[in-house]
Design a protein around this motif. Structure first.
Motif, mmCIF file in Angstrom:
data_model
loop_
_atom_site.group_PDB
_atom_site.id
_atom_site.type_symbol
_atom_site.label_atom_id
_atom_site.label_comp_id
_atom_site.label_asym_id
_atom_site.label_seq_id
_atom_site.Cartn_x
_atom_site.Cartn_y
_atom_site.Cartn_z
ATOM 1 N N ALA A 248 0.505 6.301 -3.835
ATOM 2 C CA ALA A 248 -0.344 6.759 -2.727
ATOM 3 C C ALA A 248 -1.759 7.041 -3.221
ATOM 4 N N ALA A 249 -1.869 7.638 -4.386
ATOM 5 C CA ALA A 249 -3.198 7.958 -4.925
ATOM 6 C C ALA A 249 -3.985 6.678 -5.184
ATOM 7 N N ARG A 250 -3.307 5.679 -5.742
ATOM 8 C CA ARG A 250 -4.008 4.412 -6.023
ATOM 9 C C ARG A 250 -4.433 3.711 -4.742
ATOM 10 N N HIS A 293 17.104 1.452 1.966
ATOM 11 C CA HIS A 293 18.127 0.441 1.659
ATOM 12 C C HIS A 293 17.828 -0.252 0.328
ATOM 13 N N TYR A 294 16.564 -0.605 0.132
ATOM 14 C CA TYR A 294 16.210 -1.347 -1.086
ATOM 15 C C TYR A 294 15.745 -0.421 -2.228
ATOM 16 N N GLY A 295 15.645 0.901 -1.925
ATOM 17 C CA GLY A 295 15.241 1.858 -2.959
ATOM 18 C C GLY A 295 13.827 1.613 -3.470
ATOM 19 N N ARG A 296 12.880 1.409 -2.545
ATOM 20 C CA ARG A 296 11.517 1.031 -2.957
ATOM 21 C C ARG A 296 10.486 2.059 -2.459
ATOM 22 N N HIS A 297 10.607 3.276 -2.963
ATOM 23 C CA HIS A 297 9.749 4.356 -2.450
ATOM 24 C C HIS A 297 8.287 4.195 -2.822
ATOM 25 N N GLU A 298 8.035 3.402 -3.864
ATOM 26 C CA GLU A 298 6.627 3.204 -4.249
ATOM 27 C C GLU A 298 5.868 2.463 -3.150
ATOM 28 N N LEU A 299 6.584 1.599 -2.395
ATOM 29 C CA LEU A 299 5.922 0.878 -1.292
ATOM 30 C C LEU A 299 5.488 1.849 -0.198
ATOM 31 N N LEU A 300 6.329 2.871 0.003
ATOM 32 C CA LEU A 300 5.977 3.896 0.985
ATOM 33 C C LEU A 300 4.740 4.663 0.532
ATOM 34 N N GLY A 301 4.625 4.853 -0.768
ATOM 35 C CA GLY A 301 3.432 5.507 -1.307
ATOM 36 C C GLY A 301 2.185 4.686 -0.999
ATOM 37 N N LEU A 302 2.257 3.374 -1.247
ATOM 38 C CA LEU A 302 1.104 2.507 -0.938
ATOM 39 C C LEU A 302 0.778 2.594 0.548
ATOM 40 N N TYR A 303 1.806 2.581 1.360
ATOM 41 C CA TYR A 303 1.656 2.629 2.821
ATOM 42 C C TYR A 303 0.957 3.929 3.238
ATOM 43 N N ASP A 304 1.484 5.050 2.727
ATOM 44 C CA ASP A 304 0.950 6.364 3.119
ATOM 45 C C ASP A 304 -0.505 6.526 2.709
ATOM 46 N N GLY A 305 -0.820 6.096 1.485
ATOM 47 C CA GLY A 305 -2.170 6.303 0.958
ATOM 48 C C GLY A 305 -3.220 5.564 1.776
ATOM 49 N N GLU A 307 -2.923 4.541 4.917
ATOM 50 C CA GLU A 307 -2.972 5.107 6.270
ATOM 51 C C GLU A 307 -3.783 6.404 6.285
ATOM 52 N N GLN A 308 -3.511 7.235 5.296
ATOM 53 C CA GLN A 308 -4.184 8.545 5.224
ATOM 54 C C GLN A 308 -5.688 8.382 5.006
ATOM 55 N N ALA A 309 -6.046 7.508 4.080
ATOM 56 C CA ALA A 309 -7.472 7.339 3.772
ATOM 57 C C ALA A 309 -8.216 6.746 4.967
ATOM 58 N N MET A 310 -7.599 5.799 5.674
ATOM 59 C CA MET A 310 -8.232 5.206 6.857
ATOM 60 C C MET A 310 -8.394 6.274 7.943
ATOM 61 N N ASP A 311 -7.384 7.091 8.112
ATOM 62 C CA ASP A 311 -7.440 8.131 9.145
ATOM 63 C C ASP A 311 -8.534 9.156 8.813
ATOM 64 N N GLU A 312 -8.599 9.563 7.555
ATOM 65 C CA GLU A 312 -9.612 10.557 7.162
ATOM 66 C C GLU A 312 -11.026 10.011 7.328
ATOM 67 N N ALA A 313 -11.205 8.732 6.954
ATOM 68 C CA ALA A 313 -12.561 8.180 6.968
ATOM 69 C C ALA A 313 -12.997 7.736 8.353
ATOM 70 N N LYS A 314 -12.092 7.118 9.113
ATOM 71 C CA LYS A 314 -12.527 6.476 10.371
ATOM 72 C C LYS A 314 -11.645 6.793 11.573
ATOM 73 N N GLN A 315 -10.604 7.563 11.361
ATOM 74 C CA GLN A 315 -9.635 7.890 12.433
ATOM 75 C C GLN A 315 -9.095 6.618 13.099
ATOM 76 N N ILE A 316 -8.980 5.539 12.342
ATOM 77 C CA ILE A 316 -8.399 4.305 12.875
ATOM 78 C C ILE A 316 -6.926 4.249 12.445
ATOM 79 N N LYS A 317 -6.063 3.957 13.426
ATOM 80 C CA LYS A 317 -4.608 4.030 13.189
ATOM 81 C C LYS A 317 -4.029 2.636 12.894
ATOM 82 N N PRO A 318 -2.853 2.615 12.268
ATOM 83 C CA PRO A 318 -2.197 1.326 12.013
ATOM 84 C C PRO A 318 -1.755 0.640 13.306
ATOM 85 N N ASN A 319 -1.722 -0.682 13.295
ATOM 86 C CA ASN A 319 -1.099 -1.425 14.390
ATOM 87 C C ASN A 319 0.257 -1.957 13.922
#
Ligand SMILES: CC(=O)SCCNC(=O)CCNC(=O)[C@H](O)C(C)(C)COP(=O)(O)OP(=O)(O)OC[C@H]1O[C@@H](n2cnc3c(N)ncnc32)[C@H](O)[C@@H]1OP(=O)(O)O
Ligand SMILES: O=C([O-])CC(=O)C(=O)O
Length: 381
Positions: A248-250, A293-305, A307-319
């Motif tokens: 998420a940090a990266r 199911h696939y045990g891939r929590h690092e992908l969720l980290g990429l996803y969260d980071g 989403e969070q940075a876009m929301d903080e900077a521009k308040q634009i949400k995912p589609n």
């Protein structure tokens, strides 16, 4: 120049009525023929949602069984389509393959030029049944693998995965795929559907309209965004052993940098929804199940980071393309196959709109304001 008010991109312009779906940005909701999409996605087979979009009503058990039988009888890869695909290079974009396949199916359909409501519905159903084999075969041929024949014991979603991977997939994977198909099926006058309606409005045929719609869907501002999301993840770098927090940090840092460079990041933003896409919570829940199911929590980290940075900077949400991309990745689809999967689903919405347009047709032909040179004479001689 002109004083006429120009609505660039037709933004905010209402061009016709539709009874197929209602996109409501105020309530952040999406209805197919009056039913909330998340309720349809909860348990209905995709085949039932297709019938709902086409006919306006949910099928009875007997109607659904009859259509499922039809779908199973029409799902094998057409030899003429296979022949045409085999002429295409394995490094062309799979959307080009999808577009060509629909064109070939149209040219060979015995009712190609019959646009009666009965013939259109029959063609829509046949296209729905035939298209998954195109996606499945295209991914396989790129991997040097042979065609997998359909499995008549499996429903649409399970068989799609079977024909792609040559193995039956676990129930939770099939279900996440089914959810994505339901969510991608229909979204009022989006660019590709509008393209299909424009083509239909000239009294052209159904396969021509779908072929044109595929061209519109390919672009990264529309359907091509689900593929582009995965390219973003790849650019940031997927590190399977990384913790969710580190990933998420990266990705947050990557997004901050991209926005500082004024880059558009695909998978975020929407022409109609400005406070989030109605379909994202349901698709994100499906992605979460796949991450588990696939045990891939690092992908969720990429996803969260991101989403969070876009929301903080521009308040634009995912589609919808944002959670769909990594979901298909986890299932094992190659990245460039993501938008062709979208075709397989959106065939339902496109063909419903083609039938609706034809039933109350007016040629779609807007005006433009001329801003070129004034009338002038050709140079002498
Ligand atoms: C299934 C689907 O087809 S969903 C859509 C999939 N497409 C994408 O994900 C592509 C990325 N998103 C976008 O390009 C846009 O949000 C669109 C095309 C979907 C909608 O765009 P529009 O309604 O025309 O809004 P527009 O592009 O003018 O954006 C408004 C502002 O938000 C910014 N913005 C919108 N989306 C994004 C984004 N994804 N990344 C960065 N900035 C964005 C624009 O740069 C613009 O900023 P500005 O006012 O400072 O110039
Ligand atoms: O409505 C739009 O503009 C794009 C979209 O989300 C879709 O087609 O599903």
């Amino acid at each position: 120049m002109t004083d006429t008010e120009i609505k660039k991109g037709l933004a905010g312009v209402v061009v016709d009525t539709t009874a197929i779906s209602k996109v409501n940005p105020e309530t952040n909701s999406l209805l197919y023929r009056g039913y909330p999409v998340q309720d349809l996605a909860a348990s209905l087979p995709f085949e039932a949602v297709a019938l709902l979009l086409w006919t306006g009503e949910l099928p009875t058990d007997a109607e659904l069984a009859e259509f499922q039988q039809f779908e199973r009888a029409h799902r094998a890869l057409d030899p003429k389509v296979k022949q045409a695909i085999d002429l295409l290079p394995t490094d062309c974009h799979p959307m080009d393959v999808g577009r060509t396949a629909v064109s070939v199916l149209g040219a060979n359909h015995p009712k190609a030029e019959d646009s009666s409501p009965e013939a259109e519905l029959e063609k829509a159903k046949a296209l729905f049944a035939a298209f998954p084999a195109v996606v499945a075969y295209d991914q396989r041929r790129r991997r040097g693998q042979d065609v997998v024949e359909p499995n008549a014991d499996l429903d649409y979603s399970a068989n799609f995965l079977w024909m792609t991977f040559g193995e039956e997939q676990p129930e939770e994977v099939v279900d996440a795929f089914r959810v994505s198909m339901v969510l991608y099926a229909e979204h009022s006058f989006n660019a590709s559907t509008f393209t299909a309606r424009v083509i239909t409005s000239t009294l052209s045929d159904l396969h021509s309209a779908v072929t044109g719609a595929i061209g519109a869907l390919k672009g990264p501002l529309h359907g091509g965004a689900n593929e582009a999301v995965m390219h973003t993840f790849d650019e940031i770098g997927i590190r399977k052993e990384e913790s969710r927090e580190d990933a998420a940090a990266r990705s947050k840092a990557w997004m901050e940098d991209a926005l500082a460079q004024k880059k558009k990041v695909m998978g975020f933003g929407h022409r109609v929804y400005k406070n989030g896409d109605s379909r994202v919570p349901t698709m994100k829940a499906a992605l979460d199940r796949m991450i588990e199911h696939y045990g891939r929590h690092e992908l969720l980290g990429l996803y969260d980071g991101l989403e969070q940075a876009m929301d903080e900077a521009k308040q634009i949400k995912p589609n919808l393309d944002y959670p769909a991309g990594p979901t298909y990745h986890l299932m094992g689809f190659d990245t460039e196959m993501f938008t062709p999967i979208f075709i397989a689903s959106r065939i339902t919405g496109w063909t419903a709109h083609i039938m609706e347009q034809r039933a109350a047709n007016a040629l779609i032909r807007p005006l433009s304001a001329y801003d070129g040179p004034d009338q002038r004479e050709l140079p002498a001689g």
